[in-house]
Design a protein around this motif. Structure first.
Motif, PDB file in Angstrom:
ATOM      1  N   VAL A 145      19.104 -17.132 -26.055  1.00 29.53           N
ATOM      2  CA  VAL A 145      18.896 -15.586 -26.668  1.00 29.53           C
ATOM      3  C   VAL A 145      18.966 -14.813 -25.623  1.00 29.53           C
ATOM      4  CG1 VAL A 145      16.872 -14.295 -27.562  1.00 29.53           C
ATOM      5  CG2 VAL A 145      17.373 -16.419 -28.366  1.00 29.53           C
ATOM      6  N   LYS A 146      18.517 -15.166 -24.245  1.00 27.88           N
ATOM      7  CA  LYS A 146      18.781 -14.225 -23.072  1.00 27.88           C
ATOM      8  C   LYS A 146      20.097 -13.888 -22.907  1.00 27.88           C
ATOM      9  CE  LYS A 146      17.953 -14.008 -18.046  1.00 27.88           C
ATOM     10  NZ  LYS A 146      17.285 -14.787 -16.829  1.00 27.88           N
ATOM     11  N   THR A 147      20.956 -14.799 -22.952  1.00 23.29           N
ATOM     12  CA  THR A 147      22.566 -14.566 -22.840  1.00 23.29           C
ATOM     13  C   THR A 147      23.306 -13.600 -24.076  1.00 23.29           C
ATOM     14  OG1 THR A 147      22.900 -16.605 -21.626  1.00 23.29           O
ATOM     15  CG2 THR A 147      24.539 -15.819 -22.584  1.00 23.29           C
ATOM     16  N   LEU A 148      22.590 -13.851 -25.102  1.00 23.12           N
ATOM     17  CA  LEU A 148      23.146 -13.004 -26.135  1.00 23.12           C
ATOM     18  C   LEU A 148      22.632 -11.638 -26.113  1.00 23.12           C
ATOM     19  CD1 LEU A 148      22.925 -15.624 -29.263  1.00 23.12           C
ATOM     20  CD2 LEU A 148      25.011 -14.608 -28.054  1.00 23.12           C
ATOM     21  N   THR A 149      21.268 -11.523 -25.823  1.00 24.97           N
ATOM     22  CA  THR A 149      20.762 -10.318 -25.428  1.00 24.97           C
ATOM     23  C   THR A 149      21.550  -9.320 -24.710  1.00 24.97           C
ATOM     24  OG1 THR A 149      18.668 -11.068 -26.217  1.00 24.97           O
ATOM     25  CG2 THR A 149      18.565  -8.942 -25.163  1.00 24.97           C
ATOM     26  N   LYS A 150      22.048 -10.242 -23.347  1.00 25.41           N
ATOM     27  CA  LYS A 150      22.566  -9.407 -22.370  1.00 25.41           C
ATOM     28  C   LYS A 150      23.963  -9.099 -22.659  1.00 25.41           C
ATOM     29  CE  LYS A 150      23.411 -10.002 -17.521  1.00 25.41           C
ATOM     30  NZ  LYS A 150      23.537 -11.024 -16.478  1.00 25.41           N
ATOM     31  N   GLU A 151      24.748 -10.041 -23.251  1.00 24.44           N
ATOM     32  CA  GLU A 151      26.115 -10.049 -23.470  1.00 24.44           C
ATOM     33  C   GLU A 151      26.582  -9.672 -24.771  1.00 24.44           C
ATOM     34  OE1 GLU A 151      28.226 -10.378 -20.700  1.00 24.44           O
ATOM     35  OE2 GLU A 151      26.610 -10.844 -19.504  1.00 24.44           O
ATOM     36  N   SER A 152      25.675  -9.573 -26.013  1.00 27.50           N
ATOM     37  CA  SER A 152      26.218  -9.525 -26.898  1.00 27.50           C
ATOM     38  C   SER A 152      25.744  -8.527 -27.851  1.00 27.50           C
ATOM     39  CB  SER A 152      26.026 -10.659 -27.973  1.00 27.50           C
ATOM     40  OG  SER A 152      26.641 -10.579 -29.210  1.00 27.50           O
ATOM     41  N   TRP A 178      31.419 -18.449 -33.249  1.00 33.70           N
ATOM     42  CA  TRP A 178      30.117 -18.341 -32.478  1.00 33.70           C
ATOM     43  C   TRP A 178      28.770 -18.060 -33.266  1.00 33.70           C
ATOM     44  CZ3 TRP A 178      32.364 -14.915 -27.976  1.00 33.70           C
ATOM     45  CH2 TRP A 178      32.961 -15.342 -27.246  1.00 33.70           C
ATOM     46  N   GLU A 179      29.218 -17.444 -34.431  1.00 35.29           N
ATOM     47  CA  GLU A 179      28.069 -17.122 -35.346  1.00 35.29           C
ATOM     48  C   GLU A 179      27.490 -18.475 -36.212  1.00 35.29           C
ATOM     49  OE1 GLU A 179      27.930 -13.106 -38.284  1.00 35.29           O
ATOM     50  OE2 GLU A 179      29.772 -14.096 -38.147  1.00 35.29           O
ATOM     51  N   LYS A 180      28.470 -19.133 -36.479  1.00 35.06           N
ATOM     52  CA  LYS A 180      28.198 -20.582 -37.097  1.00 35.06           C
ATOM     53  C   LYS A 180      27.487 -21.335 -36.058  1.00 35.06           C
ATOM     54  CE  LYS A 180      30.700 -24.165 -39.310  1.00 35.06           C
ATOM     55  NZ  LYS A 180      32.190 -24.704 -39.994  1.00 35.06           N
ATOM     56  N   TYR A 229      19.773 -18.982 -35.335  1.00 34.97           N
ATOM     57  CA  TYR A 229      19.701 -17.557 -34.947  1.00 34.97           C
ATOM     58  C   TYR A 229      20.733 -16.553 -35.503  1.00 34.97           C
ATOM     59  CZ  TYR A 229      19.472 -13.897 -31.371  1.00 34.97           C
ATOM     60  OH  TYR A 229      19.310 -12.760 -30.623  1.00 34.97           O
ATOM     61  N   ILE A 230      20.379 -15.706 -36.020  1.00 38.93           N
ATOM     62  CA  ILE A 230      21.437 -14.808 -36.696  1.00 38.93           C
ATOM     63  C   ILE A 230      22.058 -13.717 -35.650  1.00 38.93           C
ATOM     64  CG2 ILE A 230      21.809 -12.780 -38.183  1.00 38.93           C
ATOM     65  CD1 ILE A 230      21.011 -15.536 -39.486  1.00 38.93           C
ATOM     66  N   LEU A 231      23.472 -14.142 -35.139  1.00 40.91           N
ATOM     67  CA  LEU A 231      24.216 -13.532 -34.032  1.00 40.91           C
ATOM     68  C   LEU A 231      24.258 -11.830 -34.590  1.00 40.91           C
ATOM     69  CD1 LEU A 231      25.422 -14.234 -31.559  1.00 40.91           C
ATOM     70  CD2 LEU A 231      27.583 -14.526 -32.824  1.00 40.91           C
ATOM     71  N   GLU A 232      23.919 -11.081 -33.712  1.00 38.07           N
ATOM     72  CA  GLU A 232      23.913  -9.430 -34.134  1.00 38.07           C
ATOM     73  C   GLU A 232      24.634  -8.784 -32.925  1.00 38.07           C
ATOM     74  OE1 GLU A 232      23.863  -6.490 -36.180  1.00 38.07           O
ATOM     75  OE2 GLU A 232      23.492  -8.118 -37.187  1.00 38.07           O
ATOM     76  N   PRO A 233      25.791  -8.057 -33.269  1.00 38.44           N
ATOM     77  CA  PRO A 233      26.369  -7.657 -34.307  1.00 38.44           C
ATOM     78  C   PRO A 233      27.297  -8.877 -34.739  1.00 38.44           C
ATOM     79  CG  PRO A 233      27.441  -6.666 -32.549  1.00 38.44           C
ATOM     80  CD  PRO A 233      26.195  -7.413 -31.797  1.00 38.44           C
ATOM     81  N   SER A 234      27.412  -9.098 -35.951  1.00 38.02           N
ATOM     82  CA  SER A 234      28.200 -10.174 -36.854  1.00 38.02           C
ATOM     83  C   SER A 234      29.566 -10.068 -36.705  1.00 38.02           C
ATOM     84  CB  SER A 234      28.050 -10.002 -38.276  1.00 38.02           C
ATOM     85  OG  SER A 234      28.709  -9.069 -38.844  1.00 38.02           O
TER      86      SER A 234
END
Length: 143
Positions: free
Chosen positions: A38-45, A90-92, A100-105
């Motif tokens: 989650v930390k990586t996604l929050t920072k990079e995505s 990556w969403e899958k 975890y739902i990837l946002e943005p899709s």
């Protein structure tokens, strides 16, 4: 080019794919903790970071491929397709391994990329551009 701008995300999801293949879905969170994920996604995505990185990719392509040559819209459309495939995968993975739902899709990423490309990835523009490319390859003047 995509790996260069999305290095952290590519690395994270490549690692998750490898772990998933080796030990299965259930053990992925043991090897890559949800907090790290989650930390990586929050920072990079997040949307702003994606806009910036996709803009950088477009600027790099624009630098090397001229609009007049007709290759930029074709190459950009192909790159947007690859972005959609990667983010879809990556969403899958995100949903299957972490719920975890990837946002943005992946669809949102395509919208961001189309906006960054100034609409050059629309099918009409690409069709015209491929015709120009075909004419140039044949040796006949374009336009």
């Amino acid at each position: 080019m995509i790996k260069r701008e999305f290095k952290a995300l590519h690395s994270l999801f490549s690692n998750i794919s490898r772990i998933r293949r080796d030990v299965g879905d259930a053990d992925v969170p043991i090897h890559v903790p949800r907090a790290t994920f989650v930390k990586t996604l929050t920072k990079e995505s997040n949307r702003d970071v994606l806009k910036e990185k996709i803009g950088i990719i477009y600027a790099r392509m624009e630098k090397h491929l001229s609009e007049a040559g007709g290759l930029l819209p074709v190459a950009w459309k192909a790159l947007v397709k690859v972005l959609y495939e990667w983010f879809g995968r990556w969403e899958k993975l995100s949903t299957q391994c972490y719920k975890y739902i990837l946002e943005p899709s992946a669809v949102d990423v395509v919208r961001i990329a189309k906006a960054a490309g100034g609409g050059t990835s629309s099918s009409g523009g690409s069709k015209l551009s491929s015709e120009k490319v075909a004419r140039r390859v044949d040796g006949t003047p374009s336009g």
